[in-house]
Design a protein around this motif. Structure first.
Motif, PDB file in Angstrom:
ATOM      1  N   PRO A   1       5.440   1.200  -3.159  1.00 36.93           N
ATOM      2  CA  PRO A   1       4.061   1.418  -2.696  1.00 36.93           C
ATOM      3  C   PRO A   1       3.925   1.567  -1.179  1.00 36.93           C
ATOM      4  O   PRO A   1       3.300   2.537  -0.718  1.00 36.93           O
ATOM      5  CB  PRO A   1       3.319   0.190  -3.232  1.00 36.93           C
ATOM      6  N   PRO A   2       4.492   0.659  -0.348  1.00 37.67           N
ATOM      7  CA  PRO A   2       4.316   0.848   1.090  1.00 37.67           C
ATOM      8  C   PRO A   2       5.053   2.052   1.653  1.00 37.67           C
ATOM      9  O   PRO A   2       4.586   2.684   2.600  1.00 37.67           O
ATOM     10  CB  PRO A   2       4.861  -0.459   1.689  1.00 37.67           C
ATOM     11  N   THR A   3       6.199   2.389   1.061  1.00 38.84           N
ATOM     12  CA  THR A   3       7.001   3.494   1.586  1.00 38.84           C
ATOM     13  C   THR A   3       6.457   4.851   1.171  1.00 38.84           C
ATOM     14  O   THR A   3       6.399   5.786   1.980  1.00 38.84           O
ATOM     15  CB  THR A   3       8.462   3.374   1.106  1.00 38.84           C
ATOM     16  N   PHE A   4       6.036   4.967  -0.076  1.00 35.45           N
ATOM     17  CA  PHE A   4       5.653   6.269  -0.612  1.00 35.45           C
ATOM     18  C   PHE A   4       4.199   6.353  -1.056  1.00 35.45           C
ATOM     19  O   PHE A   4       3.758   7.397  -1.552  1.00 35.45           O
ATOM     20  CB  PHE A   4       6.569   6.644  -1.785  1.00 35.45           C
ATOM     21  N   GLY A   5       3.445   5.267  -0.921  1.00 44.50           N
ATOM     22  CA  GLY A   5       2.036   5.296  -1.279  1.00 44.50           C
ATOM     23  C   GLY A   5       1.785   5.407  -2.770  1.00 44.50           C
ATOM     24  O   GLY A   5       0.700   5.806  -3.187  1.00 44.50           O
ATOM     25  N   MET A   6       2.767   5.049  -3.579  1.00 39.24           N
ATOM     26  CA  MET A   6       2.598   5.115  -5.031  1.00 39.24           C
ATOM     27  C   MET A   6       2.001   3.811  -5.544  1.00 39.24           C
ATOM     28  O   MET A   6       2.268   2.733  -5.006  1.00 39.24           O
ATOM     29  CB  MET A   6       3.951   5.344  -5.716  1.00 39.24           C
ATOM     30  N   ASP A   7       1.208   3.909  -6.585  1.00 35.94           N
ATOM     31  CA  ASP A   7       0.677   2.717  -7.239  1.00 35.94           C
ATOM     32  C   ASP A   7       1.840   1.850  -7.737  1.00 35.94           C
ATOM     33  O   ASP A   7       2.833   2.385  -8.249  1.00 35.94           O
ATOM     34  CB  ASP A   7      -0.209   3.137  -8.414  1.00 35.94           C
ATOM     35  N   PRO A   8       1.745   0.536  -7.597  1.00 33.83           N
ATOM     36  CA  PRO A   8       2.856  -0.329  -8.036  1.00 33.83           C
ATOM     37  C   PRO A   8       3.161  -0.253  -9.521  1.00 33.83           C
ATOM     38  O   PRO A   8       4.197  -0.755  -9.971  1.00 33.83           O
ATOM     39  CB  PRO A   8       2.389  -1.732  -7.637  1.00 33.83           C
ATOM     40  N   GLY A   9       2.303   0.370 -10.288  1.00 33.10           N
ATOM     41  CA  GLY A   9       2.541   0.500 -11.722  1.00 33.10           C
ATOM     42  C   GLY A   9       3.518   1.593 -12.099  1.00 33.10           C
ATOM     43  O   GLY A   9       3.883   1.726 -13.274  1.00 33.10           O
ATOM     44  N   TRP A  10       4.000   2.368 -11.126  1.00 27.86           N
ATOM     45  CA  TRP A  10       4.917   3.467 -11.442  1.00 27.86           C
ATOM     46  C   TRP A  10       6.366   3.007 -11.545  1.00 27.86           C
ATOM     47  O   TRP A  10       7.111   3.460 -12.408  1.00 27.86           O
ATOM     48  CB  TRP A  10       4.809   4.573 -10.391  1.00 27.86           C
TER      49      TRP A  10
END
Length: 276
Positions: free
Chosen positions: A83-92
């Motif tokens: 999430p912090p590195t790529f801005g992805m939701d932690p659910g991925w």
């Protein structure tokens, strides 16, 4: 051929307590040099796994790391950095460790010995056939992980295994086996050392390449990173300056307004298009 736990074999070094600090550090470093070569040999299998993950993730699938002890902690670590590195939701990308979050800091007795619990833990996430499960176990024999992989594979999930031993039971349980044979540990059986280093390297390769292929990187920049501190705001601002040719302060205002480099650049270009 009988299964041999190379990762549990006696260290190539002896009388460690009699060595100087310099000798210890030099010998550990000598052993660490073997890790990258061992990881390199797994690239064909990692490529196959990543290709499958990306295909499934584009359809809504997720990636689960499963492990116990050090292996579990490294899976959770890699997932938590997405999430912090790529801005992805932690659910991925999700890391699951035997014994739950308590096991991140403390050993949980017998947690890794339960063959059924791994699949039960996955069911809490409503796992389905679009998902991928990667089991991590230096020994290649962890019941918690093997049980989860077998059940996941039976339910149509893509499965992968990361281990330090060839022809390990975990490899048989998974569709794609990544066996990075780093040899005996400097301290006999201490798989937090070379095995752990190799596991982290492979997890880095998996998650980073998946995120690139999912469009979370542009050029070589983390354009979707979360702006959680001054360092990252400054880095993002400089990305916007390079991309759009704005002065630093204008770029910073635009970045903070939209929350990510990608969104800031897209919004700026859309506004320019509207003026045409």
């Amino acid at each position: 051929m009988a299964f041999v736990k190379i990762s549990e074999q006696d260290s190539l070094y002896n009388d460690l307590e009699k060595k100087s600090v310099l000798e210890i550090l030099t010998e550990i470093n000598q052993e660490d040099h073997k890790v990258a070569d061992a990881v390199q040999k797994t690239i064909p299998q990692v490529e196959k796994l990543v290709t499958g993950i990306v295909s499934r993730m584009k359809k809504g699938g997720r990636l689960f790391y499963m492990g116990a002890g050090t292996s579990g902690r490294l899976g959770v670590l890699d997932a938590s950095e997405i999430p912090p590195t790529f801005g992805m939701d932690p659910g991925w990308i999700i890391g699951i460790i035997a014994g739950g979050d308590t096991a991140l800091r403390n050993a949980v007795e017998n947690a890794e010995d339960d063959t059924e619990q791994g699949w039960k833990d996955l069911l809490e996430y409503n796992i389905n056939e679009k998902d991928t499960v990667v089991g991590i176990a230096a020994s290649g024999t962890t019941p918690y992980v093997i049980g989860a992989l077998k059940a996941a594979r039976a339910h149509g999930c893509l499965t992968g295994a990361i281990t330090s031993n060839p022809d390990a039971p975990i490899s048989e349980a998974a569709e794609i086996a990544m066996e990075m044979v780093v040899g005996p540990e400097y301290v006999t059986g201490s798989s937090r050392m070379k095995s752990g280093t190799g596991q982290k390297m492979i997890c880095n390769m998996i998650s980073t390449s998946v995120m690139i292929k999912m469009g979370r990187v542009k050029g070589n920049k983390m354009v979707n990173m979360q702006l959680t501190n001054k360092k990252l705001v400054d880095r993002g601002t400089r990305m916007v300056v390079d991309e759009l040719g704005l002065d630093y302060e204008s770029a910073k205002r635009l970045l903070l307004l939209h929350g990510s480099v990608k969104k800031a650049c897209d919004a700026y270009r859309a506004a320019d298009d509207d003026k045409l």
